[in-house]
Design a protein around this motif. Structure first.
Motif, PDB file in Angstrom:
ATOM      1  N   ASP A   1      15.273  32.044  27.539  1.00  0.00           N
ATOM      2  CA  ASP A   1      15.188  33.195  28.429  1.00  0.00           C
ATOM      3  C   ASP A   1      14.087  34.129  27.939  1.00  0.00           C
ATOM      4  N   SER A   2      12.957  34.136  28.649  1.00  0.00           N
ATOM      5  CA  SER A   2      11.815  34.938  28.197  1.00  0.00           C
ATOM      6  C   SER A   2      12.055  36.432  28.384  1.00  0.00           C
ATOM      7  N   ASP A   3      12.865  36.823  29.370  1.00  0.00           N
ATOM      8  CA  ASP A   3      13.099  38.253  29.591  1.00  0.00           C
ATOM      9  C   ASP A   3      13.749  38.893  28.372  1.00  0.00           C
ATOM     10  N   ARG A   4      14.604  38.148  27.707  1.00  0.00           N
ATOM     11  CA  ARG A   4      15.319  38.679  26.535  1.00  0.00           C
ATOM     12  C   ARG A   4      14.797  38.090  25.225  1.00  0.00           C
ATOM     13  N   LEU A   5      13.763  37.271  25.303  1.00  0.00           N
ATOM     14  CA  LEU A   5      13.234  36.569  24.129  1.00  0.00           C
ATOM     15  C   LEU A   5      14.385  35.941  23.352  1.00  0.00           C
ATOM     16  N   ALA A   6      15.151  35.114  24.066  1.00  0.00           N
ATOM     17  CA  ALA A   6      16.373  34.567  23.477  1.00  0.00           C
ATOM     18  C   ALA A   6      16.532  33.093  23.794  1.00  0.00           C
ATOM     19  N   LEU A   7      17.257  32.422  22.907  1.00  0.00           N
ATOM     20  CA  LEU A   7      17.693  31.052  23.117  1.00  0.00           C
ATOM     21  C   LEU A   7      19.212  31.050  23.018  1.00  0.00           C
ATOM     22  N   HIS A   8      19.876  30.554  24.063  1.00  0.00           N
ATOM     23  CA  HIS A   8      21.339  30.554  24.091  1.00  0.00           C
ATOM     24  C   HIS A   8      21.847  29.123  24.051  1.00  0.00           C
ATOM     25  N   ASP A   9      22.707  28.825  23.098  1.00  0.00           N
ATOM     26  CA  ASP A   9      23.324  27.513  22.966  1.00  0.00           C
ATOM     27  C   ASP A   9      24.828  27.643  23.166  1.00  0.00           C
ATOM     28  N   VAL A  10      25.379  26.780  24.005  1.00  0.00           N
ATOM     29  CA  VAL A  10      26.828  26.723  24.194  1.00  0.00           C
ATOM     30  C   VAL A  10      27.286  25.316  23.824  1.00  0.00           C
ATOM     31  N   PHE A  11      28.152  25.232  22.816  1.00  0.00           N
ATOM     32  CA  PHE A  11      28.729  23.963  22.378  1.00  0.00           C
ATOM     33  C   PHE A  11      30.140  23.844  22.968  1.00  0.00           C
ATOM     34  N   SER A  12      30.410  22.723  23.597  1.00  0.00           N
ATOM     35  CA  SER A  12      31.770  22.438  24.073  1.00  0.00           C
ATOM     36  C   SER A  12      32.279  21.206  23.345  1.00  0.00           C
ATOM     37  N   PHE A  13      33.382  21.375  22.618  1.00  0.00           N
ATOM     38  CA  PHE A  13      33.963  20.282  21.825  1.00  0.00           C
ATOM     39  C   PHE A  13      35.199  19.752  22.557  1.00  0.00           C
ATOM     40  N   HIS A  14      35.185  18.463  22.883  1.00  0.00           N
ATOM     41  CA  HIS A  14      36.269  17.837  23.650  1.00  0.00           C
ATOM     42  C   HIS A  14      36.985  16.815  22.754  1.00  0.00           C
ATOM     43  N   ASN A  15      38.295  16.825  22.804  1.00  0.00           N
ATOM     44  CA  ASN A  15      39.091  15.802  22.130  1.00  0.00           C
ATOM     45  C   ASN A  15      39.507  14.772  23.182  1.00  0.00           C
ATOM     46  N   PHE A  16      38.896  13.599  23.139  1.00  0.00           N
ATOM     47  CA  PHE A  16      39.218  12.547  24.092  1.00  0.00           C
ATOM     48  C   PHE A  16      40.355  11.651  23.592  1.00  0.00           C
ATOM     49  N   GLY A  17      40.842  11.926  22.407  1.00  0.00           N
ATOM     50  CA  GLY A  17      41.890  11.092  21.833  1.00  0.00           C
ATOM     51  C   GLY A  17      43.289  11.501  22.266  1.00  0.00           C
ATOM     52  N   LEU A  18      44.254  10.800  21.749  1.00  0.00           N
ATOM     53  CA  LEU A  18      45.658  11.052  22.087  1.00  0.00           C
ATOM     54  C   LEU A  18      46.377  11.862  21.023  1.00  0.00           C
ATOM     55  N   GLU A  19      45.660  12.182  19.923  1.00  0.00           N
ATOM     56  CA  GLU A  19      46.272  12.952  18.852  1.00  0.00           C
ATOM     57  C   GLU A  19      45.449  14.208  18.576  1.00  0.00           C
ATOM     58  N   GLN A  20      46.101  15.183  17.985  1.00  0.00           N
ATOM     59  CA  GLN A  20      45.415  16.406  17.588  1.00  0.00           C
ATOM     60  C   GLN A  20      44.402  16.099  16.490  1.00  0.00           C
ATOM     61  N   VAL A  21      43.236  16.750  16.538  1.00  0.00           N
ATOM     62  CA  VAL A  21      42.233  16.586  15.493  1.00  0.00           C
ATOM     63  C   VAL A  21      41.821  17.959  14.978  1.00  0.00           C
TER      64      VAL A  21
END
Length: 760
Positions: A128-148
């Motif tokens: 985003d040049s207006d704010r001189l910024a880089l924005h990263d959004v990480f989404s972590f998905h658990n595709f398994g059947l158990e809690q990790v």
């Protein structure tokens, strides 16, 4: 410590690297970036590996750049101290990148195994040049059947290197890099430049890290089956002569949806102003859309005047030649940026003789840099004027812009600049008085070669030796010829027939000399150049093809030149090489010694059309479009290797080629204009369509919102049952006459739009 013959001293190696980057014009001596994911918005841009990361070592060109400075040079994501694997990546929108990652087998400290591909990581990145910024959004998905549950770390590096340092010029004693610091869960990097500018990088996290170690932020991620958690990281860059302006500031949570909608809207508005091209070929439609989006990405501005930056990452700034050629390539799509480019370059036109910058009165600049080395005067790019062809190209663009717009305003406003450019051609461009524009670089840190093939070993003789300055390039004489004819027309329209006649006579005298001195009768093509004592550099190169674009060649010589350029030693199935495979210095991965450049081929194809060689022009078009299909998202790079299509079946990447690159992006749009035979005569409220042709994989093509003067037209080109291409006018807004000329005349046309009406 004494130097040895086997190992040069540190200072000697530094000087060697400096010479390679500054004077021999190697684009970079870092490792390859051919598969980099690139995003850009205005002036800031970012390059990453296909997995979204930036390597933590130094010998690469990835990172976050702004104003010729790399603000971020390392960025690494790890899951339980292991890098995730890349599944897919894309940056088709230009300002946004999307990465899909997954985990390898991860053995936790308690012995528990998280099986591979159980965790999905979606990484969305927006610049985003207006704010001189880089924005990263990480989404972590658990595709398994158990809690990790697993630890996550993000590590950063910032050293604020000048672009020339990144490209391989060893760092000299410059400013002060302060130790990284954490301030209220914000990671802060600060650099006090020797040039008086303070530069900073501030990294915000949401949620905040659970712990910190050096420049690493640590998080603990727990996911129930099918659960998703998000992490946002925002990087803010700043530079100022006042240090307080670059200190960490409180940044509100960015409204990414609103930012992305605004960027999308801006991109669509930009595209809506351009001539629209659609056909029955999905390949061509994709390639055209990619080209136009890349041009939008490369759009930049200085003092409210727009221009196309030459290429990411090495040349993301104002280059006279590149910006002018790209503006020429895109006149049929939007003539406005051509006007801005002309006015901007006029502001920087040479004022006096300065050998350090190869500056001379009336000369158009080669390159403008604003980084630390430039501001300190360590390099001459402030601006640097070491280009022999930007000045005549500037004049050609003045003429071509007028042909498309039917307006003399730019001509009148820049009249003094035009006269000074003509004076430069006559006086400084031809210092030895032989009637040709030549170069002899005088700056100790300037370019050795100063045409578009400006690497140090680009201009060669048949025995492999380098040409001896002064060097008069074959295509540059054509540029001068075309420039004088184009300006003669404008002077005539401005009521100055004497000046117009003078320029026409100078052009005709040049044409006669050129065909006498550059032609190699025993070889059947034009010399690459004339060097000291007017000795020809008698190798077969692509340069004469660009000379054909200007109309300077005699028709019989043009025919033999086309035959030479389309031989197997030059045309590799994708395009015409820069140097024949038969020449001693041929190198399929030499920057200018056998590679294929899309922009070069687009101009050569226009030259072929100028003399009626339509089949050869079609072969070039077909090859370049097919090459685009093999690059990510149909993006043509700056250049690719000269290996034959038959050998590998795909174009071989050049390791450090810029992508996106302006005149590569302009190549397919210009080739379409060329094949359709679009010749604007806006002063007469007329569009000529001369011998329209289409390659065999396209049967129908529509052109919408094509502007000629104040009018516009929608056109459809259809292949008939007899194999001819028939143009149909769908709509005209304004005063415009569309004239179709199917036959070949007996001489090359005056080239107002790069399009011809002549034949051999």
């Amino acid at each position: 410590m004494q130097e040895t013959k086997d190992k040069p001293s540190f200072s000697k190696r530094a000087e060697e690297r400096k010479e390679r980057v500054l004077t021999k014009k190697e684009s970079s001596i870092t490792r390859g970036i051919s598969k980099a994911i690139v995003i850009k918005d205005g002036n800031p841009f970012f390059l990453s590996e296909p997995d979204g990361s930036v390597p933590m070592d130094r010998a690469h060109g990835f990172g976050l750049y702004y104003h010729d400075c790399r603000f971020l040079s390392g960025y690494e994501l790890k899951l339980a101290d292991v890098k995730p694997g890349a599944l897919a990546s894309s940056a088709e929108r230009g300002f946004r990148a999307h990465f899909e990652l997954t985990n390898p087998d991860i053995r936790m400290e308690n012995g528990k195994l998280i099986a591979k591909e159980q965790i999905g990581v979606e990484w969305m990145r927006t610049i985003d040049s207006d704010r001189l910024a880089l924005h990263d959004v990480f989404s972590f998905h658990n595709f398994g059947l158990e809690q990790v549950e697993f630890p996550l770390s993000l590590t950063f590096r910032a050293e604020f290197e000048d672009i020339f340092v990144v490209r391989g010029l060893l760092r000299e004693a410059l400013g002060t890099l302060h130790p990284p610091s954490w301030q209220d869960d914000v990671l802060y990097f600060l650099y006090d430049g020797k040039d008086g500018l303070h530069r900073s990088l501030t990294i915000d996290f949401s949620p905040v890290p659970e712990s910190r170690d050096g420049t690493t932020a640590h998080f603990q991620i727990a996911l129930e089956p099918r659960e998703t958690r998000q992490l946002m990281v925002s990087l803010f860059i700043a530079e100022s002569s006042n240090r307080s302006d670059v200190r960490p500031q409180a940044h509100p949570q960015p409204e990414l949806k609103r930012i992305e909608e605004s960027l999308d809207r801006s991109a669509e508005e930009w595209l809506s102003k351009y001539t629209e091209i659609h056909g029955d070929s999905l390949i061509l439609d994709r390639a055209v859309e990619r080209s136009l989006r890349d041009l939008r990405i490369l759009g930049s501005s200085i003092a409210n005047e727009g221009f196309f930056a030459a290429g990411v990452p090495w040349f993301a700034t104002l280059f006279g030649r590149d910006s002018l050629v790209t503006a020429l390539q895109t006149l049929a799509y939007d003539p406005q940026i051509a006007e801005h480019t002309l006015r901007l370059l006029a502001q920087y036109q040479g004022q006096h003789v300065d050998e350090w910058r190869d500056e001379q009165p009336g000369k158009i600049l080669h390159e403008l840099r604003v980084g630390e080395l430039a501001r300190l005067g360590e390099i001459p790019q402030t601006p640097y004027y070491g280009t022999v062809d930007a000045t005549p190209l500037f004049l050609i663009l003045v003429g071509q812009h007028a042909a498309w717009t039917g307006d003399l305003t730019v001509f009148h406003d820049l009249r003094d600049h035009i006269e000074r450019a003509l004076t430069w051609i006559a006086r400084y461009g031809d210092e030895n008085g032989d009637g040709y524009v030549e170069y002899y670089g005088k700056s100790e840190k300037g370019l050795i070669n100063q045409g578009w093939k400006d690497s140090g070993d680009a201009i060669v003789n048949t025995d492999g030796s380098l040409a001896t300055p002064p060097i008069a390039l074959v295509e540059v004489q054509g540029y001068v010829y075309r420039a004088k004819l184009a300006l003669a027309d404008l002077y005539q329209r401005a009521g100055e027939p004497e000046r117009a006649n003078q320029l026409r006579q100078e052009a005709e005298d040049l044409r006669a000399r050129f065909n006498r001195d550059f032609w190699l009768e025993d070889k059947g093509f034009y010399a690459l150049a004339l060097q000291a004592d007017q000795r020809p550099a008698a190798v077969l190169s692509s340069n004469p093809g660009q000379a054909l674009w200007t109309g300077i060649a005699d028709p019989d010589k043009a025919q033999r030149t086309v035959e030479a350029l389309m031989g197997d030693d030059m045309f590799n199935g994708w395009g015409i090489r820069t140097l024949s495979e038969k020449e001693r210095r041929y190198n399929p991965i030499g920057y200018h010694l056998g590679t294929v450049w899309p922009h070069d081929n687009s101009i050569i194809a226009a030259g072929f059309r100028c003399y009626g060689f339509d089949d050869a022009a079609c072969r070039i078009f077909h090859g370049i479009v097919e090459a685009a299909r093999h690059f990510d998202a149909y993006r043509l790079p700056e250049l690719f290797a000269g290996f034959t299509r038959e050998k590998y079946g795909i174009p071989v990447r050049y390791p450090v080629a810029c992508h996106p690159q302006a005149w590569a992006a302009g190549s397919i749009p210009f080739l379409i204009e060329t094949l359709l035979g679009l010749v604007p005569e806006a002063f007469e409220h007329r569009l000529r369509i001369v011998r329209p042709i289409l390659p065999d994989f396209i049967n129908q093509l529509e052109v919408r919102r094509l502007r000629v003067g104040k009018a516009s037209a929608d056109l459809r080109f259809v292949r008939t049952s007899e194999g001819r291409v028939s143009p149909n006018v769908l709509k005209i807004d304004g005063d415009l006459d569309v004239v179709v000329e199917p036959e070949i005349s007996t001489a090359p046309a005056a080239l107002h739009s790069g399009q011809p009406s002549g034949g051999s």
